[in-house]
Design a protein around this motif. Structure first.
Motif, short mmCIF file in Angstrom:
data_model
loop_
_atom_site.label_atom_id
_atom_site.label_comp_id
_atom_site.label_asym_id
_atom_site.label_seq_id
_atom_site.Cartn_x
_atom_site.Cartn_y
_atom_site.Cartn_z
N ALA A 5 0.81 -1.21 0.00
CA ALA A 5 0.00 0.00 0.00
C ALA A 5 0.84 1.26 0.00
O ALA A 5 1.79 1.39 0.76
CB ALA A 5 -0.89 0.00 1.24
N ARG A 8 -2.44 7.38 0.23
CA ARG A 8 -3.28 8.19 -0.64
C ARG A 8 -3.07 9.66 -0.31
O ARG A 8 -2.70 10.03 0.79
CB ARG A 8 -4.75 7.81 -0.45
CG ARG A 8 -5.09 6.44 -0.96
CD ARG A 8 -6.60 6.23 -0.93
NE ARG A 8 -7.11 6.24 0.43
CZ ARG A 8 -7.23 5.16 1.18
NH1 ARG A 8 -6.87 3.99 0.71
NH2 ARG A 8 -7.72 5.24 2.39
N ALA A 13 -8.70 12.38 -1.58
CA ALA A 13 -9.44 11.19 -1.19
C ALA A 13 -10.93 11.39 -1.46
O ALA A 13 -11.48 12.48 -1.30
CB ALA A 13 -9.21 10.89 0.29
N SER A 64 -18.21 3.23 -0.77
CA SER A 64 -17.25 3.05 0.32
C SER A 64 -15.99 2.34 -0.17
O SER A 64 -14.89 2.63 0.30
CB SER A 64 -17.89 2.28 1.48
OG SER A 64 -18.31 0.99 1.06
N SER A 67 -13.91 4.78 -2.22
CA SER A 67 -13.21 5.77 -1.40
C SER A 67 -11.83 5.31 -0.99
O SER A 67 -10.99 6.12 -0.59
CB SER A 67 -14.04 6.10 -0.16
OG SER A 67 -14.04 5.02 0.76
N ARG A 68 -11.56 4.00 -1.11
CA ARG A 68 -10.24 3.47 -0.74
C ARG A 68 -9.30 3.36 -1.95
O ARG A 68 -8.15 2.95 -1.80
CB ARG A 68 -10.41 2.10 -0.08
CG ARG A 68 -11.23 2.15 1.20
CD ARG A 68 -11.64 0.77 1.68
NE ARG A 68 -13.06 0.76 2.01
CZ ARG A 68 -13.80 -0.32 2.09
NH1 ARG A 68 -13.27 -1.51 1.88
NH2 ARG A 68 -15.08 -0.24 2.37
N ARG A 70 -6.92 4.81 -5.01
CA ARG A 70 -5.99 5.94 -5.08
C ARG A 70 -6.34 6.84 -6.26
O ARG A 70 -6.41 6.38 -7.41
CB ARG A 70 -4.56 5.43 -5.19
CG ARG A 70 -4.12 4.62 -3.98
CD ARG A 70 -2.64 4.33 -4.01
NE ARG A 70 -2.28 3.37 -5.04
CZ ARG A 70 -1.78 2.16 -4.82
NH1 ARG A 70 -1.64 1.73 -3.58
NH2 ARG A 70 -1.44 1.37 -5.81
N ASP A 76 -4.33 1.15 -9.70
CA ASP A 76 -4.78 0.92 -8.34
C ASP A 76 -5.29 -0.52 -8.19
O ASP A 76 -6.09 -0.99 -9.01
CB ASP A 76 -5.88 1.89 -7.96
CG ASP A 76 -6.39 1.65 -6.55
OD1 ASP A 76 -5.74 2.11 -5.60
OD2 ASP A 76 -7.42 0.95 -6.41
N ASN A 237 -5.19 -2.48 1.15
CA ASN A 237 -5.91 -1.22 0.99
C ASN A 237 -7.43 -1.39 1.08
O ASN A 237 -8.16 -0.39 1.15
CB ASN A 237 -5.57 -0.58 -0.35
CG ASN A 237 -4.18 0.00 -0.40
OD1 ASN A 237 -3.42 -0.13 0.56
ND2 ASN A 237 -3.81 0.60 -1.52
N GLU A 238 -7.91 -2.61 1.08
CA GLU A 238 -9.35 -2.82 1.21
C GLU A 238 -9.83 -2.60 2.64
O GLU A 238 -11.03 -2.49 2.89
CB GLU A 238 -9.72 -4.24 0.75
CG GLU A 238 -9.45 -4.45 -0.74
CD GLU A 238 -9.82 -5.84 -1.21
OE1 GLU A 238 -10.83 -6.39 -0.74
OE2 GLU A 238 -9.09 -6.38 -2.07
N ASP A 240 -10.14 -0.29 6.03
CA ASP A 240 -10.07 1.07 6.57
C ASP A 240 -10.80 1.07 7.91
O ASP A 240 -11.17 0.00 8.42
CB ASP A 240 -10.65 2.10 5.59
CG ASP A 240 -12.15 1.95 5.35
OD1 ASP A 240 -12.78 1.04 5.94
OD2 ASP A 240 -12.70 2.75 4.56
#
Length: 342
Positions: A5, A8, A13, A64, A67-68, A70, A76, A237-238, A240
């Protein structure tokens, strides 16, 4: 090939939708590649977006999850998992419509039994996200749905076989169903004495964490069996904060959380990325379980990683990480009595 990762840029974002019931987040999922790429500052022409691939297997991705991704990064790893591209339309020898032998393993409508003691229920054809590597992208969900006739045929098939001690809820994604529908199913299974465990496979806690609401937790807590809850994340990155909260809430229900991933070219075919995935999932309370070699279904050949590279990556994980952080590297082949270790 995507490495571990990268940070970002905060000012670029994408802001997730405000709090709402999970069904509203579901309805507002992105279905248009141009809209998705516009949010990321990218253009469709530069990425080989395919109208034919989109028509064959529609785009669906919740805000959602977007939003993660890049901003401005055409490579990405989350974007690559959902974007319909020209490569999907290539006909590649060795890739079929039923790569894992679901058809021959049919036990009843919506019931698949490949391995001793376990029966899988195709609870629905719906998913909150359409992953381009999906091994059931050509599956006949309309004809093979365990919910038909109020689960009657599926439940009867399981009740008639005392050798089945574990029921697996799959799909599609079982959490696509409203919780009362899930409760209807487990109520029907409740009186089958030989069921000892329930397993749930769902990507929703990762891609649509709002699905883990009070009603779902109450249902999970009410179940009479030990529950293994298998999530599906392919890249660190999945995860958060929202996903962490959803997974923490799932653990309060008493469910054992496991993660299965698919080894995907351009997504996680890198030692740093795989190590970060194992460490991040464990930090969220999820034990690494399986790392699958790609199921060879038509339309996904561009994601395939060679066995030689897969074995080298797995050996690297074993050398780098504690044993409990190393998932089993496996392949599913029709007719086998279990997943086949590489």
């Amino acid at each position: 090939m995507i490495t571990a990762a990268r940070a970002r840029t905060p000012e670029k974002a994408i802001t997730p939708l405000p709090l709402a019931r999970w069904q509203e987040h579901w309805r507002q999922a992105i279905r248009d590649p141009a809209e998705l790429l516009g949010l990321l500052g990218l253009t469709p022409s530069a990425l080989g977006v395919s109208a034919e691939a989109l028509a064959q297997f529609p785009l669906r991705v919740p805000h959602s999850f977007v939003s993660r991704m890049r901003h401005g990064d055409a490579s990405d790893p989350l974007l690559r998992q959902v974007l319909p591209v020209d490569a999907e339309m290539r006909i590649v020898p060795g890739f079929s419509f039923d790569a894992v032998g679901d058809g021959p393993a049919k036990k009843a409508t919506g019931v698949i039994q490949k391995y001793r003691g376990r029966a899988l229920l195709v609870t629905t054809g719906s998913c909150a996200i359409h992953c381009r590597y999906c091994f059931r992208r050509h599956f006949d969900y309309a004809g093979e749905n365990a919910a038909r006739n109020a689960w009657e045929d599926a439940v009867a098939a399981i009740a008639a076989d005392p050798g089945i001690d574990e029921v697996i809820l799959s799909g599609g994604d079982p959490l696509s169903l409203a919780t009362p529908k899930l409760a209807e199913l487990t109520a029907a299974l409740h009186d089958i004495p030989h069921i000892r465990r329930l397993r749930i496979h769902s990507r929703l806690p990762v891609v649509l964490p709002q699905r883990v609401d009070d009603e779902l937790l109450q249902w999970l807590e009410s179940l009479p069996w030990p529950v293994a809850f298998v999530i599906h994340a392919n890249h660190a990155n999945e995860f958060d904060t929202e996903v962490d909260v959803a997974l923490s809430r799932l653990r309060t229900s008493g469910a054992q959380l496991l993660n299965q991933a698919v080894l995907l070219r351009g997504v996680n075919d890198d030692l740093d990325a795989l190590a970060a995935l194992s460490e991040r999932s464990f930090a969220a309370g999820v034990l690494p379980y399986y790392l699958h070699q790609l199921d060879r279904v038509q339309g996904v050949a561009h994601f395939e990683v060679s066995d030689e590279q897969a074995l080298a990556l797995h050996a690297g994980l074993m050398a780098r990480l504690s044993g409990y952080l190393v998932p089993k590297l496996v392949r599913e082949l029709p007719g086998d009595s279990s997943k086949r270790p590489l």
